[in-house]
Design a protein around this motif. Sequence first.
Motif, short mmCIF file in Angstrom:
data_model
loop_
_atom_site.label_atom_id
_atom_site.label_comp_id
_atom_site.label_asym_id
_atom_site.label_seq_id
_atom_site.Cartn_x
_atom_site.Cartn_y
_atom_site.Cartn_z
N VAL A 73 28.98 10.16 -41.20
CA VAL A 73 30.37 10.09 -41.98
C VAL A 73 30.26 9.55 -43.24
O VAL A 73 29.32 8.63 -43.46
N GLU A 74 31.27 9.83 -44.02
CA GLU A 74 31.44 8.84 -45.41
C GLU A 74 32.61 8.19 -45.09
O GLU A 74 33.58 8.49 -44.67
N VAL A 75 32.57 6.82 -45.72
CA VAL A 75 33.75 5.78 -45.48
C VAL A 75 34.35 5.58 -46.96
O VAL A 75 33.63 5.19 -47.99
N TYR A 76 35.62 5.98 -47.21
CA TYR A 76 36.23 5.73 -48.53
C TYR A 76 37.24 4.55 -48.32
O TYR A 76 38.20 4.63 -47.24
N CYS A 77 37.06 3.49 -49.00
CA CYS A 77 37.83 2.08 -48.62
C CYS A 77 37.88 1.58 -49.93
O CYS A 77 37.34 1.28 -50.77
N THR A 78 39.22 0.71 -49.72
CA THR A 78 39.63 0.08 -50.97
C THR A 78 40.44 -1.38 -50.34
O THR A 78 41.34 -1.24 -49.57
N SER A 79 40.13 -2.41 -50.91
CA SER A 79 41.13 -3.54 -50.58
C SER A 79 41.71 -4.28 -51.86
O SER A 79 40.56 -4.36 -52.99
N VAL B 232 49.08 14.80 -55.32
CA VAL B 232 49.14 13.84 -56.35
C VAL B 232 49.75 12.51 -56.00
O VAL B 232 50.54 12.33 -55.04
N ALA B 233 49.33 11.56 -56.69
CA ALA B 233 49.53 10.43 -56.14
C ALA B 233 50.97 9.71 -56.47
O ALA B 233 51.73 10.30 -57.70
N GLU C 110 49.37 4.99 -52.64
CA GLU C 110 48.52 6.13 -53.58
C GLU C 110 47.25 5.93 -53.50
O GLU C 110 46.42 6.91 -53.69
N GLU C 111 46.43 5.01 -52.96
CA GLU C 111 45.18 4.57 -53.02
C GLU C 111 44.48 5.44 -52.04
O GLU C 111 43.15 6.17 -52.10
#
Length: 452
Positions: free
Chosen positions: A364-370, A432-433, A440-441
């Motif tokens: 898997v690929e993990v897309y993450c933001t904090s 679109v965000a 929106e992230e």
Amino acid sequence: MTFDYDLFVIGGGSGGVRAARVAAGETGAKVALAEEDRYGGTCVQRGCVPKKLMVFASGYGEMAKDAASYGWAMHAGGFDWQVFKEKLEAELDRLEGVYRKLLAGSDVEMFDARATVKDAHTVQLSTGETKTAKHILLAMGGKPVKPGIPGEELAITSNEIFHLETLPKRVLIVGGGYIACEFAGILNGLGAQVTQFYRGAQVLRGFDDEARGLVAEEMRKAGVDLHLGTNILEMKRDGEGIWVKATNGTESHYDEVMFATGRAPNTEGMGLEEVGVELGRHGQVVVDAFSQTAVPSIYAIGDVTDRVNLTPVAIREGMAFVETVFKGNPTPVDHDLIPSAVFTQPELGTVGLSEEAARENEEVEVYCTSFKPMQQSFAGREDRVLMKLVVSKANRTVLGCHIVAPNAGEMIQLAGIAVKMGATKEDFDRTVAVHPTMSEELVTMRSPMRTA
């Protein structure tokens, strides 16, 4: 053979009430329902509804502090438990009345009594009456259990927390599941000094590791004294309150101790095994994909089956039962990709697989933001939120979405639609965000943080 009813439902919670009134109202079936306690079940009387109202109540103190940072001349006074408690009890009474009215409006006959199963087509009521039915639906729900610790009779559970005469100043919560963590945040927000013991290495077992780690971190920052790898050895009442000795060597006093250490299906003393209904290791009713038990005329839905113990799931199971049995449309219950929320502070919303579960199946690929959200950051707070997508490297399908943020429950409901439809990462990217928002992230993360 002639029966008194086409359907007899045991349990007046959300699942049982929905099945009863839809069977009666939409198919013309003759239906009866028995409930020994209050209508609405755990969700309305001892769970989701009063808990969420307490979550709302517990947030106004911080809101008032934040308002000052936005230029408002205001402050939060002391929380009045009695005022809130009276309004809460009135609201629960109103909702019970709604449930009764819905059943009466569908011509469901109601029995305010305990019902047990006498045979495949007969129920025994605590009033002494027996009733027969072509089909019996078990919808008794579950109940909190205590862990067998010396002195545990001094402790309360989630059943009693809503009815305390006074709000405790010092409270110990034992457990690390969503009920324990939710009430730790609630009571902390209402002004209590909250300590939480959990015997495991991290709270919210079964949820995404990164998400539950952030929830624990934010709980501690908010003032919850969380002790992991810790349990109670013994407890007793003395002149200072409830004395507790813990496995970490500490001894402390509390005004209340609340156990949130698990729940068990309400099957004890129901006569089920005697008539051939199979029970599982934890007392749950064993059913097939159509909610049918080992006795063909007896079905079971909701927490009593210990499948996915969520109110909307019990309602869906009740609807599938009616489709199958009364509408001639065999409908298996769909338990795949169910979105859910934990009303901690901040909330945790989740749908699909955690990173840990997904990578056991495939790469898997993990897309993450904090990040610090705008509203709280402007007020000078250090709160952080998390937006995370777990994506199949092979076909780009979003396998899981995890959000830790204020109102995460509202966000995950909508994200859950996309995940349930099989959306890919590129589907998210093409959206679109909505700016400026936290969510929106979810559609602006372009590069994976890691491959697992």
